[in-house]
Design a protein around this motif. Structure first.
Motif, PDB file in Angstrom:
ATOM      1  N   ALA A 288      -8.236   2.203  -7.013  1.00 21.12           N
ATOM      2  CA  ALA A 288      -6.909   1.886  -6.484  1.00 21.12           C
ATOM      3  C   ALA A 288      -5.788   2.353  -7.411  1.00 21.12           C
ATOM      4  O   ALA A 288      -4.735   2.821  -6.949  1.00 21.12           O
ATOM      5  N   GLU A 289      -6.005   2.251  -8.715  1.00 18.72           N
ATOM      6  CA  GLU A 289      -4.955   2.616  -9.672  1.00 18.72           C
ATOM      7  C   GLU A 289      -4.815   4.119  -9.846  1.00 18.72           C
ATOM      8  O   GLU A 289      -3.726   4.608 -10.179  1.00 18.72           O
TER       9      GLU A 289
ATOM     10  N   ARG B 231      -4.191   7.332  -5.687  1.00 19.33           N
ATOM     11  CA  ARG B 231      -3.124   6.813  -4.834  1.00 19.33           C
ATOM     12  C   ARG B 231      -2.978   7.583  -3.518  1.00 19.33           C
ATOM     13  O   ARG B 231      -2.294   7.129  -2.610  1.00 19.33           O
ATOM     14  N   LYS B 232      -3.619   8.761  -3.415  1.00 20.61           N
ATOM     15  CA  LYS B 232      -3.507   9.567  -2.192  1.00 20.61           C
ATOM     16  C   LYS B 232      -4.558   9.209  -1.149  1.00 20.61           C
ATOM     17  O   LYS B 232      -4.588   9.804  -0.064  1.00 20.61           O
ATOM     18  N   LEU B 233      -5.419   8.257  -1.443  1.00 18.62           N
ATOM     19  CA  LEU B 233      -6.506   7.923  -0.529  1.00 18.62           C
ATOM     20  C   LEU B 233      -5.978   7.468   0.830  1.00 18.62           C
ATOM     21  O   LEU B 233      -5.093   6.618   0.923  1.00 18.62           O
TER      22      LEU B 233
ATOM     23  N   THR C  37     -16.013  -8.292  -4.272  1.00 22.53           N
ATOM     24  CA  THR C  37     -15.527  -9.558  -3.736  1.00 22.53           C
ATOM     25  C   THR C  37     -14.115  -9.393  -3.180  1.00 22.53           C
ATOM     26  O   THR C  37     -13.585  -8.279  -3.104  1.00 22.53           O
ATOM     27  N   ASP C  38     -13.492 -10.541  -2.843  1.00 23.28           N
ATOM     28  CA  ASP C  38     -12.154 -10.481  -2.264  1.00 23.28           C
ATOM     29  C   ASP C  38     -11.098 -10.007  -3.264  1.00 23.28           C
ATOM     30  O   ASP C  38     -10.008  -9.611  -2.880  1.00 23.28           O
ATOM     31  N   MET C  39     -11.418 -10.023  -4.561  1.00 26.30           N
ATOM     32  CA  MET C  39     -10.491  -9.498  -5.565  1.00 26.30           C
ATOM     33  C   MET C  39     -10.231  -8.005  -5.337  1.00 26.30           C
ATOM     34  O   MET C  39      -9.117  -7.509  -5.560  1.00 26.30           O
TER      35      MET C  39
ATOM     36  N   TYR D 141      -6.607  -5.472  -5.054  1.00 22.80           N
ATOM     37  CA  TYR D 141      -6.323  -4.193  -5.709  1.00 22.80           C
ATOM     38  C   TYR D 141      -5.958  -3.126  -4.682  1.00 22.80           C
ATOM     39  O   TYR D 141      -5.020  -2.333  -4.885  1.00 22.80           O
ATOM     40  N   ILE D 142      -6.703  -3.097  -3.582  1.00 19.83           N
ATOM     41  CA  ILE D 142      -6.463  -2.094  -2.542  1.00 19.83           C
ATOM     42  C   ILE D 142      -5.088  -2.291  -1.913  1.00 19.83           C
ATOM     43  O   ILE D 142      -4.324  -1.340  -1.715  1.00 19.83           O
ATOM     44  N   ALA D 143      -4.753  -3.535  -1.610  1.00 21.47           N
ATOM     45  CA  ALA D 143      -3.479  -3.823  -0.954  1.00 21.47           C
ATOM     46  C   ALA D 143      -2.287  -3.496  -1.844  1.00 21.47           C
ATOM     47  O   ALA D 143      -1.234  -3.073  -1.364  1.00 21.47           O
ATOM     48  N   CYS D 144      -2.442  -3.688  -3.144  1.00 22.44           N
ATOM     49  CA  CYS D 144      -1.324  -3.470  -4.069  1.00 22.44           C
ATOM     50  C   CYS D 144      -1.056  -1.996  -4.337  1.00 22.44           C
ATOM     51  O   CYS D 144       0.104  -1.599  -4.522  1.00 22.44           O
TER      52      CYS D 144
END
Length: 392
Positions: free
Chosen positions: A342-343, A346-348, A360-362, A366-369
Motif C-alpha cells: 500500500a505504501e 500507489r498506482k495499483l 487480517t482487518d488491519m 492500509y489499503i483504504a489509506c
C-alpha cells in the motif's frame, strides 16, 4: 456466388470450447466460455483459463434472439441493420445469399453460432471466414486431433488452411510434443509472422522444442506454459526472446529462482508476468531489472508458498509501477506485507489477496489509506473475507 442448391443443414455442434476476450482490462477477471466445435474438422475448439473442459455458465451463452449493438469487435458502421439495406423485391433465396447483407447480419451472432453458420453453404462460409469475425478468438488444438490416419496406417497432419483463412493469431495447444509443435509451425501458414500468442497446456515440450518454437515464430509476443514438466530453467535461458511482452508459467515443476533470473535478464520489455511456482523464494523478487521497473504493470504470483514479506520488500522496490498485483495463495504474506504494498505501489488498480490466511482487518486499513486508485480488491477465502462476511 453460391446457388440455393448449395444450402445444407448445419452440423450438430460437439464438445469444444472457444475463448473470448476477458471482460476486465486488468486481466484478473474470468474469461467467457461458450460451446464450439472440434478442431479435428477445422472448427474451433474450446478455451478457458484452465486446461480442463468445463460446462459453460448460463451467463456466458448470450444467445439473443433480438438485435443488440454491444457486439465485441463490431464496427460502428455495421451496427444498424436498416430496411434500406434490403433491395426491394429481392427473392428470399437471393436475399439470404446477399454478401452485403450477410456482412452486416452475421455480426449479431456469437462465436459458437458462427461456427455452425459457416457450415450452411459456401457463400456463408466465404463471408464468415473473414478475419474480422474471429478477432479475439483462440482455437484449442489437442494433440490427438492434429493427425488423421491414412489407409496405409500412417498419420498425416491435418490441414490448417481454414484457420489461416480466418486469420487466427492465437492458439492453445494441449498435450503436444516437440514434433507436434514443429508440424504446427510447418503447416500453419501464419505461424512464422502472424501468430502473436501461444498457450501450451499439459505438453511434453523440452528445452529443444521451446528453443525451436521461439526461434521460428518471430511474431510471438505472448507465451503461456501450463503443466509442462519437461523443459528446464536452462531451456528458458536458451530460448526466451526479448520480443515477448507477456509470460505465464504455472504448474511446471522445474521452475524456481533461476527461471526468474532468466526472465528478468532476457525479457526487458515484459509488461505482464503470471507465475505459479512452489519453489520460488524471496531472492527471486530482487532479480527484476530497472527497465522492467518501468515496463511491467501486471504481476500475478499464485500459490508461491515460499515468498514472505521480505520478498514483498524486494518486489515493491524492483517493480514500483505495477497497476495489477495478485498474491493469491501466497500464504506467508502478512499485514506487514500488505502495508508495504500500500505504501509503495500507489498506482495499483487491482489487488488480489485471496487465500492469504495471515491477513487480517488491519490490512484493509492500509489499503483504504494509501491505495486511492484501487478499483478491484479480491479477498476470497482470506481471514479478512470471513470477518467482513460475519460483520455484514
Amino acid at each position: 456466388m453460391s446457388t440455393p442448391s448449395e444450402l445444407k443443414s448445419p452440423c450438430v455442434t460437439r464438445n469444444g470450447m472457444v475463448k473470448l476476450p476477458p471482460s476486465q482490462p486488468n486481466g484478473l477477471g474470468s474469461a467467457s466460455i461458450t460451446k464450439g466445435t472440434p478442431a479435428a474438422k477445422n472448427r474451433l475448439c474450446q478455451s478457458s483459463s484452465v486446461p480442463s473442459i468445463l460446462p459453460p455458465p448460463p451467463s456466458s451463452l448470450p444467445y439473443h434472439h433480438h438485435h443488440h449493438l454491444d457486439v465485441p469487435g463490431m464496427p460502428h458502421a455495421a451496427a444498424p441493420l436498416l430496411a434500406s439495406d434490403l433491395e426491394p423485391g429481392m427473392p428470399l433465396r437471393q436475399l439470404v445469399l446477399d454478401e452485403k447483407l450477410l456482412n452486416r447480419l452475421l455480426w449479431y451472432f456469437t462465436t459458437a453460432e458462427k461456427c455452425v453458420l459457416a457450415q450452411v453453404c459456401k457463400t456463408w462460409r466465404k463471408v464468415l471466414y473473414q478475419p474480422k469475425f474471429w478477432e479475439g478468438v483462440t482455437p484449442i488444438l489437442h494433440a490427438k486431433e492434429l493427425y488423421t490416419l491414412l489407409p496405409n496406417g500412417e498419420k498425416e497432419f491435418v490441414s490448417l488452411q481454414a484457420f489461416a483463412l480466418r486469420g487466427f493469431q492465437s492458439f492453445c495447444l494441449v498435450g503436444v510434443s516437440d514434433l507436434d509443435i514443429c508440424e504446427f509451425i510447418d503447416n500453419y501458414p501464419l505461424s512464422k509472422k502472424g501468430v502473436r500468442s501461444v498457450s501450451l497446456k499439459r505438453s511434453t515440450i523440452t528445452d529443444a522444442g521451446l528453443e525451436v518454437m521461439l526461434e521460428q515464430m518471430q511474431g510471438l509476443m505472448h507465451l503461456e506454459l501450463s503443466g509442462c514438466n519437461d523443459f528446464t530453467e536452462a531451456g528458458l535461458w536458451s530460448s526466451l526472446n526479448a520480443r515477448l511482452t507477456s509470460l505465464s508459467v504455472s504448474d511446471c515443476i522445474n521452475v524456481a529462482d533461476d527461471a526468474i533470473a532468466a526472465i528478468s535478464q532476457l525479457l526487458p520489455n515484459l509488461s505482464e508476468l503470471s507465475l505459479q511456482a512452489y519453489h520460488v523464494t524471496d531472492t527471486a523478487m530482487a532479480y527484476f531489472t530497472a527497465k522492467q521497473g518501468y515496463t511491467t504493470h501486471t504481476l500475478r504470483l499464485h500459490s508461491c508458498w515460499e515468498i514472505t514479506n521480505h520478498g514483498v520488500v524486494n518486489m515493491v522496490h524492483s517493480l514500483p509501477n505495477l497497476t495489477a498485483l495478485s498474491l493469491s495463495g501466497c500464504s506467508k504474506i502478512t499485514d506487514d506485507g500488505v502495508e508495504l504494498v500500500a505504501e509503495n505501489l500507489r498506482k495499483l488498480r487491482s489487488l488480489d489477496l485471496s487465500w492469504c490466511p495471515r491477513i487480517t482487518d488491519m490490512a484493509l486499513e492500509y489499503i483504504a489509506c494509501d491505495l486511492h486508485k484501487l478499483e478491484e480488491l479480491v479477498l476470497d477465502r482470506s481471514v479478512l473475507f470471513v470477518i467482513l462476511c460475519f460483520q455484514t
